[in-house]
Design an enzyme around this catalytic site. Structure first.
Site, PDB file in Angstrom:
ATOM      1  N   ASP A 156       6.570   0.893   2.127  1.00  0.00           N
ATOM      2  CA  ASP A 156       7.749   1.771   2.070  1.00  0.00           C
ATOM      3  C   ASP A 156       7.659   2.948   3.046  1.00  0.00           C
ATOM      4  O   ASP A 156       7.943   4.092   2.675  1.00  0.00           O
ATOM      5  CB  ASP A 156       7.967   2.298   0.650  1.00  0.00           C
ATOM      6  CG  ASP A 156       8.370   1.203  -0.332  1.00  0.00           C
ATOM      7  OD1 ASP A 156       8.449   0.038   0.095  1.00  0.00           O
ATOM      8  OD2 ASP A 156       8.591   1.504  -1.506  1.00  0.00           O
ATOM      9  N   ASP A 179       7.615  -4.132   2.820  1.00  0.00           N
ATOM     10  CA  ASP A 179       8.948  -3.505   2.683  1.00  0.00           C
ATOM     11  C   ASP A 179       8.996  -2.158   3.397  1.00  0.00           C
ATOM     12  O   ASP A 179       9.585  -1.191   2.893  1.00  0.00           O
ATOM     13  CB  ASP A 179       9.297  -3.290   1.208  1.00  0.00           C
ATOM     14  CG  ASP A 179       9.292  -4.581   0.403  1.00  0.00           C
ATOM     15  OD1 ASP A 179       9.403  -5.657   1.003  1.00  0.00           O
ATOM     16  OD2 ASP A 179       9.171  -4.507  -0.841  1.00  0.00           O
TER      17      ASP A 179
END
Length: 250
Positions: A156, A179
């Site tokens: 992230d 991600d």
């Protein structure tokens, strides 16, 4: 004519300083970036540039929604570094003895919530390590430009929040593990290097159904660490996730 002249002189006298300098050695206007941000007039009537001299700024930097039309310009992208190591799950103490855990969306190193914010020639990193979600750059404002920046983290790294937001990335380096580019904003990535540090997913878009585009990568280079053998371009975070790669080198 005299009246008009006097109004012009008054306006010029009230015009805010358009260049602020941040230097850790005290040679500028401020020694921390956050001090400079808070010194800027709310909803400034003229654009303001904050020039940041080389150094490692250990700051959890927040640009609130009422601080708009600001450029943060580093002296050198490799040597002007904003670094802070928060992460999801970190224990926080509230009201003296109450303990809670930090969530992903508060783990940022830099939060850009104001509109028309430009970040240029900076390294923004979250050095928390591979401890789960740990955001380096979190954007919420509209018309944000991130140019010639190095965005470094693990899971992230970059959160592009706010489905009404539009963000333009140009000539940036972005790395991470899982991600590491995620969120609902509409984003264009031009001539960026995207570097995967482990076998996992690059993007996790959550594009809104009414938006015609989510993430668009154009003329970008996707690379990976030597030990990486399989990388997915992305996985949907929500039902209408949209990611497009155009003329990219994988």
């Amino acid at each position: 004519m005299l009246f008009l002249l006097s109004c012009t002189l008054l306006s010029a006298a009230e015009k805010p300083k358009q260049l602020l300098i941040v230097a850790q050695d005290g040679s500028g206007d401020y020694t921390t970036i956050q001090e400079a941000i808070y010194a800027i007039r709310d909803y400034t009537p003229v654009p303001i540039t904050v020039f940041i001299k080389n150094g490692v700024y250990n700051e959890k930097l927040i640009i609130p929604s009422w601080k708009c039309d600001i450029t943060l310009e580093g002296e050198n992208a490799d040597s002007t570094i904003i670094s802070y190591g928060d992460y999801a799950g970190k224990e926080l103490i509230y009201f003296g003895d109450s303990i809670a855990k930090m969530g992903t969306f508060r783990s940022h190193t830099v939060l850009a919530a104001g509109h028309r914010i430009t970040l240029e020639n900076l390294t923004i990193e979250n050095p928390a390590g591979r401890v789960g979600q740990a955001v380096a750059l979190h954007t919420e404002g509209d018309q944000i430009i991130v140019r010639n920046c190095r965005l470094k983290g693990n899971q992230d790294t970059v959160f592009t929040g706010n489905e009404k937001s539009r963000v333009y990335f140009e000539n940036c380096y972005i790395d991470g593990t899982t991600d590491f580019i995620f969120g609902p904003a509409t984003c264009w990535f031009e001539n960026c290097e995207i570097f995967s540090k482990q076998n996992s997913y690059i993007t996790a878009a959550s594009s809104a159904q009414e938006n015609p585009f989510g993430y668009v990568f154009h003329n970008c280079r996707l690379a990976a660490a030597d030990n990486v053998t399989k990388v997915y371009l992305g996985r949907p975070w929500r039902a209408y996730a949209a990611v497009t790669f155009i003329k990219c080198d994988l």
